[in-house]
Structure formats: C-alpha cells, structure tokens
Design a protein around this motif. Structure first.
Motif, PDB file in Angstrom:
ATOM      1  N   ALA A  60      24.563  82.107  10.196  1.00  0.00           N
ATOM      2  CA  ALA A  60      24.470  80.946   9.295  1.00  0.00           C
ATOM      3  C   ALA A  60      25.687  80.873   8.379  1.00  0.00           C
ATOM      4  N   ARG A  61      26.216  82.016   7.981  1.00  0.00           N
ATOM      5  CA  ARG A  61      27.412  82.014   7.123  1.00  0.00           C
ATOM      6  C   ARG A  61      28.625  81.495   7.909  1.00  0.00           C
ATOM      7  N   ALA A  62      28.720  81.895   9.179  1.00  0.00           N
ATOM      8  CA  ALA A  62      29.817  81.389  10.016  1.00  0.00           C
ATOM      9  C   ALA A  62      29.694  79.889  10.238  1.00  0.00           C
ATOM     10  N   GLY A  63      28.462  79.415  10.419  1.00  0.00           N
ATOM     11  CA  GLY A  63      28.268  77.977  10.589  1.00  0.00           C
ATOM     12  C   GLY A  63      28.679  77.208   9.354  1.00  0.00           C
ATOM     13  N   LEU A  64      28.460  77.812   8.169  1.00  0.00           N
ATOM     14  CA  LEU A  64      28.873  77.145   6.934  1.00  0.00           C
ATOM     15  C   LEU A  64      30.391  77.082   6.844  1.00  0.00           C
ATOM     16  N   LEU A  65      31.080  78.156   7.233  1.00  0.00           N
ATOM     17  CA  LEU A  65      32.549  78.142   7.217  1.00  0.00           C
ATOM     18  C   LEU A  65      33.099  77.098   8.181  1.00  0.00           C
ATOM     19  N   GLU A  66      32.478  76.994   9.337  1.00  0.00           N
ATOM     20  CA  GLU A  66      32.930  75.983  10.307  1.00  0.00           C
ATOM     21  C   GLU A  66      32.734  74.578   9.766  1.00  0.00           C
ATOM     22  N   ALA A  67      31.588  74.368   9.132  1.00  0.00           N
ATOM     23  CA  ALA A  67      31.333  73.033   8.567  1.00  0.00           C
ATOM     24  C   ALA A  67      32.300  72.711   7.445  1.00  0.00           C
ATOM     25  N   GLU A  68      32.643  73.680   6.658  1.00  0.00           N
ATOM     26  CA  GLU A  68      33.599  73.434   5.578  1.00  0.00           C
ATOM     27  C   GLU A  68      34.981  73.121   6.132  1.00  0.00           C
ATOM     28  N   ALA A  69      35.389  73.808   7.202  1.00  0.00           N
ATOM     29  CA  ALA A  69      36.707  73.520   7.810  1.00  0.00           C
ATOM     30  C   ALA A  69      36.748  72.114   8.390  1.00  0.00           C
ATOM     31  N   ASN A  70      35.703  71.735   9.112  1.00  0.00           N
ATOM     32  CA  ASN A  70      35.671  70.377   9.667  1.00  0.00           C
ATOM     33  C   ASN A  70      35.639  69.329   8.561  1.00  0.00           C
ATOM     34  N   ALA A  71      34.944  69.673   7.489  1.00  0.00           N
ATOM     35  CA  ALA A  71      34.882  68.713   6.382  1.00  0.00           C
ATOM     36  C   ALA A  71      36.238  68.541   5.724  1.00  0.00           C
ATOM     37  N   ALA A  72      37.014  69.614   5.634  1.00  0.00           N
ATOM     38  CA  ALA A  72      38.355  69.510   5.035  1.00  0.00           C
ATOM     39  C   ALA A  72      39.234  68.571   5.846  1.00  0.00           C
ATOM     40  N   GLU A  73      39.180  68.686   7.172  1.00  0.00           N
ATOM     41  CA  GLU A  73      39.969  67.791   8.012  1.00  0.00           C
ATOM     42  C   GLU A  73      39.508  66.345   7.879  1.00  0.00           C
ATOM     43  N   ALA A  74      38.189  66.150   7.839  1.00  0.00           N
ATOM     44  CA  ALA A  74      37.667  64.786   7.722  1.00  0.00           C
ATOM     45  C   ALA A  74      38.039  64.168   6.388  1.00  0.00           C
TER      46      ALA A  74
END
Length: 389
Positions: A117-131
């Motif tokens: 779940a922590r890795a999924g949060l990091l992935e979501a934050e990275a995608n959000a930064a690009e968006a």
C-alpha cells in the motif's frame, strides 16, 4: 380393810391420768390447728427480679439477599480475521491497564500488505506530479490557441484524477496500518481479566471473543427487594453487605431497577461496593472477601427511630408467640402477649402489648405461668442466690 383404803388412791391416780391426757389432747389439737392455718397461707412460686421498659434509639434496617457481580464486564475480541495467534500475555485474574497488550497475532502478511500500500501511494503521487505539470502547461497555452479546449480539459481532468488516486492510495495504506495495529489486542480500560478463550496457534475470525474483563475491578451487590419495600430505598442509601465467609462491607445504592420481575414480584437494587476492596488488586487476591458470582446477604440502613426495649430474658416464646410477665401489686404475675421487634445487644424491642410503666419479670420468666405468686427481690440480691443454686 386394806382393799378399802387402796380404792380412793387408785381413783385419784386414774383421775390425774385422765386430766393429763385431756390436756395433751387439747395442746395437740391446738398445734395441729396452727399448722393447718400456716399451711393454708399461699407461698411464692419463685423468686424473681423485675425491671421497667427503657427507651432507646434503634436503627431501621431492611434485610435482602442477592449476588455479587461485576459492575461492567467488557468482552475483548479479535478485530483481525484469518491471522494466527502467536502470543498470549495475560491470564485469568491478571490486573491490566488501559492500552496494555493482551495478545499478539502474526503480522507477516499484514506487513507485506502495508509495504504494498505504501508503494501504491508513491506511485500515485508520482503520476499526480506529472498530471499537475501537464495541466499547468495547458493552462499557459489556453489563451494562445495552440491547444484545443478538449485537450486542455483532458489535462485538467487527468490532474484531478491523479489527486483522487493519491487519496485512495493513502486510504488503502491507512487500512493496512490499522490491520497491523489490530494484530496486537489491547485492554480497552483498567480492570481484571475474568475469562480467557485465547489459545496460542489458533486462527480466529473477526469478532471472536478472546478475553472478558471486569472494568476497573469494580464489583456491585445486586439485592432482590420486594415491590412493597422498594419505596423505602433511595439512591445513596447505605447498605452493609455480608459475604459467605463473614466479611462485611458498607456500600451505597447506585441505582434501582426500573422494572419488577412479574414472577417473583421483586426488583434489583444495585449497590456499589467500596473501591478500596473492590479494586483490581483485591479482586485478584485468592482470599478476597468478595468475588463476582458469589451470594451475599445484607441490610439497608434506613435511619433510626425511638423504641421501648426490655431485656431479652424477659421475653418468653411459647407456641410461636412472644410473652412477658407483668408483676401486679398483689405479688402475682400476668402473662401479656407482645410483639417483639428489633434487637440492640441483649435487649429487644417491644412494639405492642406493653406499657412503659409496667414492671416486667426478668430472671425466672421462663418458669412462670399466668397468675403465679412470686417474690420480687433486687437484681443484686438475686445474683448470689442464683450462683449458689
């Protein structure tokens, strides 16, 4: 001639004998008459001591029976399903504090889920930064016409979607961290462990009972009181509770049940036992006077009232009724039926059948009958005679 001379002498002797015999008979007759007259006088049946009733202030008490129970019994269950129990840290009777760890479940799979779940949060934050960056560039070109309105809208939507995914990933991480927290079963309050069902190695489901705990170690006496006597008891009334081993505690009425049992016509009165004895430490002691589940009797203290008392020796019980003997002026006694009440030491209350100015027989009352003639002596003089007897 001799015979003629002897006849008068014989006559004299005979006459003397007759006179003496008559005198003796008269004396004997008078003596017998005197004895008969003496025997005809009545004799006292018994020597007794007497006293008058004395006023006293007696406590008004109401007796009741009931069970000792826990004030509140908390059920501690499992909040994690499908996990193996690896450690049980407490047993029945242990005193625990709020937040203390009682049992531990295996956390291997939960730790893996937390990492994922922590890795999924990091992935979501990275995608959000690009968006967010794409949406910012689109806004700068919005007035130039280089991008169509549809493209600009897509970038903005992608930005909002990325932020929503971050929130979802954080929620998933919080859920897994909560599961990790639930791998440790903790006490919800201070108290005493009263039951244990947890076993090392078992795999239990969500909600399975593991322990029972007496909250704060508090005990209460649940007295059964009839509906007719219930109105005499109020919250805050003192009650003396006696355990099966003879120990006594003084508690106070916490509340009265709002309903009455239709079968027994009685209601429960909840009496809080003192914290000093019902505390967690005392509740775990092997020789604690009060334990949950035991039977106890007690008395509610409802105040005091004036009463007329007599010595307990003066009250005679015959055929199921109580009697006292009143000494009359002619030296005879009258048997009076009375109503006995409360006791104070060696004295007993007489609530009906006796006046305050009556002279009541104390010693020897159990041997008298109605109308007996007695001899009244002071109590100090009767004591040596009784001891000698």
């Amino acid at each position: 001639m001799k015979n003629l001379k002897l006849k008068p002498a014989a006559a004299l002797v005979i006459g003397s004998l007759v006179l003496a015999t008559g005198s003796l008979m008269a004396v004997s007759s008078n003596s017998v008459a005197a004895d008969d007259k003496k025997d005809a006088a009545p004799k006292p049946a018994l020597t007794v001591t007497t006293t008058k009733p004395s006023p006293a202030t007696l406590a008004i008490k109401l007796g009741a029976n009931g069970n000792v129970a826990a004030w509140q019994e908390a059920v501690i269950g499992s909040e994690s399903g499908g996990l193996r129990l690896t450690d049980v840290k407490v047993n029945v009777g242990d005193v625990v504090k709020k937040g203390q760890v009682l049992a531990v479940f295996s956390a291997d799979t939960v730790n893996a889920d937390v990492a994922q779940a922590r890795a999924g949060l990091l992935e979501a934050e990275a995608n959000a930064a690009e968006a967010v960056a794409n949406a910012a560039r689109a806004r700068t070109l919005e007035t130039s016409g280089a991008l169509s309105a549809q493209q600009i809208s897509q970038y903005k939507t992608a930005e909002q979607t990325a932020k929503a995914r971050i929130a979802s990933a954080r929620a998933a991480l919080s859920s897994q961290q909560l599961r990790l927290k639930y791998t440790q079963v903790v006490a919800p309050d201070d108290g005493v462990i009263s039951a244990r069902a947890a076993t090392v190695g078992s795999v239990v489901g969500v909600g399975t009972e593991l322990f029972r705990m007496i909250r704060q170690g508090r005990l209460e006496w649940r007295a059964e009181v009839t509906a007719a006597e219930l109105a005499r008891i109020k919250p805050g009334t003192s009650a003396v509770v006696k355990a099966a081993n003879g120990s006594e505690l003084t508690g106070k009425v916490r509340m009265i049940a709002p309903t009455i049992d239709p079968q027994t016509r009685s209601a429960l009165v909840y009496v809080d036992l003192p914290p000093a004895t019902a505390s967690a430490t005392a509740a775990t002691s092997a020789n604690a006077p009060f334990k949950a589940g035991m039977f106890a009797s007690g008395q509610f203290e409802l105040g005091t009232s004036d009463a007329m008392t007599v010595p307990q020796q003066a009250v005679v019980v015959r055929d199921g009724f109580s009697y006292v003997f009143r000494l009359n002026q002619d030296g005879r006694v009258s048997q009076l039926k009375v109503q006995a009440g409360r006791r104070l030491g060696d004295r007993i209350e007489v609530s009906k059948g006796l006046t305050a100015d009556s002279l009541v027989v104390v010693s020897g009352a159990g041997f008298l009958n109605d109308g007996d003639l007695v001899r009244n002596v002071p109590a100090a003089a009767a004591a040596p005679a009784t001891a000698a007897k």
